[in-house]
Design an enzyme around this catalytic site. Structure first.
Site, PDB file in Angstrom:
ATOM      1  N   ASP A 169       7.226   4.203   2.640  1.00 36.14           N
ATOM      2  CA  ASP A 169       6.630   4.194   4.034  1.00 36.14           C
ATOM      3  C   ASP A 169       7.384   3.522   4.901  1.00 36.14           C
ATOM      4  O   ASP A 169       7.445   3.799   6.440  1.00 36.14           O
ATOM      5  CB  ASP A 169       5.849   2.446   3.768  1.00 36.14           C
ATOM      6  N   SER A 190       1.025   0.408   7.479  1.00 37.65           N
ATOM      7  CA  SER A 190       1.014  -0.423   8.312  1.00 37.65           C
ATOM      8  C   SER A 190       2.473  -1.058   8.542  1.00 37.65           C
ATOM      9  O   SER A 190       2.772  -1.470   9.457  1.00 37.65           O
ATOM     10  CB  SER A 190      -0.830  -0.536   8.637  1.00 37.65           C
ATOM     11  N   SER A 191       2.635  -1.993   7.629  1.00 33.51           N
ATOM     12  CA  SER A 191       3.258  -2.263   7.486  1.00 33.51           C
ATOM     13  C   SER A 191       4.573  -1.956   7.675  1.00 33.51           C
ATOM     14  O   SER A 191       5.246  -3.177   8.650  1.00 33.51           O
ATOM     15  CB  SER A 191       3.346  -3.408   5.843  1.00 33.51           C
ATOM     16  N   ALA A 192       4.711  -0.926   7.344  1.00 34.28           N
ATOM     17  CA  ALA A 192       6.135  -0.512   7.506  1.00 34.28           C
ATOM     18  C   ALA A 192       6.568  -0.093   8.324  1.00 34.28           C
ATOM     19  O   ALA A 192       6.977   0.031   8.999  1.00 34.28           O
ATOM     20  CB  ALA A 192       6.380   0.579   6.378  1.00 34.28           C
TER      21      ALA A 192
HETATM   22  O1  PMV Z   1      -1.618   2.566   1.100  1.00 35.63           O
HETATM   23  P1  PMV Z   1      -0.110   2.455   1.661  1.00 35.63           P
HETATM   24  O2  PMV Z   1      -0.037   2.333   3.198  1.00 35.63           O
HETATM   25  O3  PMV Z   1       0.794   0.659   1.490  1.00 35.63           O
HETATM   26  O4  PMV Z   1       1.042   3.319   0.970  1.00 35.63           O
HETATM   27  C1  PMV Z   1       1.446   3.088   0.262  1.00 35.63           C
HETATM   28  C2  PMV Z   1       1.487   4.096  -1.169  1.00 35.63           C
HETATM   29  C3  PMV Z   1       2.594   3.778  -2.925  1.00 35.63           C
HETATM   30  O5  PMV Z   1       2.920   5.011  -3.421  1.00 35.63           O
HETATM   31  C4  PMV Z   1       0.664   3.659  -3.594  1.00 35.63           C
HETATM   32  C5  PMV Z   1       3.108   2.381  -2.747  1.00 35.63           C
HETATM   33  C6  PMV Z   1       4.963   3.158  -2.255  1.00 35.63           C
HETATM   34  O6  PMV Z   1       5.483   2.092  -2.083  1.00 35.63           O
HETATM   35  O7  PMV Z   1       5.199   4.593  -2.447  1.00 35.63           O
END
Ligand code: PMV
Length: 303
Positions: free
Chosen positions: A142, A96-98
């Protein structure tokens, strides 16, 4: 320059490769049709998310304040008022942040008559990701999916490779429980790496191999093969300590309801499961309804 401009960023799922991707292994990730939309206009520099009842401004002390300030820095702190509409829950593993950052960057760029390419958008949005996740922590997957859409094979520091699909992948996504921040989960895995380096390296290596196989399966539309790889990946993520009882239960219920594969997606420790469910989306969604606060039958690979 018109008075108002909007931008969109896709939410994402990681089909395979979360956490390992932070440490240089490949990941396979795909975009959802859902995401974040931002609308920008000239005005006092302010970012508002009415659905959450929050607002941010440069110079403030919250993460959202600092992220907005970071997104305005490349345009010299331009006086831009941005409104954000979230299309998926935050802190759920859906990037969601990205998605928000990419949407805001696109809206600001469009308002100011700029035309950044995908790599520039990702780097620009990455400034906010550093605030949300900590400098140097996020892999960048992301932001790449939020910006480019489709399904990507992603390796940290390399240009993402688009994986061609015959058709978007039919899935069910369920948000089963709240979770810690991505930064906290990345730190948890880094601590495991310090304590048991050989074990964690082995798990990451296995995830990397699964991703290599999954790219081939996705490319030839082999849903059953992809589903098995997702199940293997879930077992490894559980060994890594980033699953939870609720996520394991949701995966089990998905498979019982006819999904071909199910796993956590994103940083884990809670958040969402993704179930690959061609022809069985309705049944799987119904099975997950009692567990999930937000359950959607949708497809991966939009954009
Ligand atoms: O949980 P999310 O949507 O922020 O995804 C994180 C994914 C990770 O591999 C844990 C971190 C990353 O930056 O790749």
């Amino acid at each position: 320059m018109s008075g108002r401009a909007s931008g969109f960023g896709h939410a994402k799922v990681i089909l395979l490769g979360e956490h390992a991707v932070v440490h240089g292994h490949p990941a396979l990730a795909g975009a959802l049709e859902m995401g974040y939309r931002a609308t920008a206009r000239r005005g006092r520099a302010r970012l508002e998310v009415p659905a959450w009842g929050v607002a941010a401004h440069p110079g403030g002390s919250t993460d959202l304040d600092r992220a907005f300030e970071a997104l305005l820095a490349p345009v010299d702190g331009a006086a831009v008022h941005v409104t954000v509409e979230p299309g998926v829950p935050s802190r759920a593993g859906l990037g969601s942040s990205a998605a928000m950052s990419v949407a805001v960057v696109r809206a600001i760029a469009s308002l100011l008559g700029l035309e950044p390419g995908p790599a520039e958008i990702e780097a620009w949005a990455g400034r906010a990701e550093e605030v949300f996740h900590g400098a140097g922590k996020a892999s960048g997957v992301d932001a790449a999916v939020a910006c480019r859409g489709g399904v990507l094979r992603f390796v940290r520091g390399e240009p993402p490779g688009a994986v061609a699909l015959d058709a978007p992948l039919p899935v069910v996504i369920a948000h089963v429980e709240p979770r810690a921040t991505t930064a906290a989960m990345i730190s948890r895995v880094a601590a495991a790496m310090d304590e048991r380096p050989a074990r964690v390296r082995d798990l990451f290596g296995r995830i990397g191999q699964l991703v290599g196989q999954a790219v081939l399966r996705v490319g030839c539309g082999d849903h059953a093969g992809l589903g098995e790889l997702m199940n293997d990946s879930q077992r490894i993520l559980a060994d890594l300590g980033v699953s939870s009882a609720a996520l394991d239960r949701a995966c089990g219920l998905s498979l019982e309801a006819g999904a071909l594969g199910a796993k956590l997606t994103g940083a884990g420790g809670g958040g969402c499961v993704i179930a690959l469910a061609p022809g069985r989306q309705e049944q799987v969604a119904r099975a997950l309804e009692p567990l999930g606060t937000w359950v959607r039958a949708t497809s991966v690979g939009s954009g």
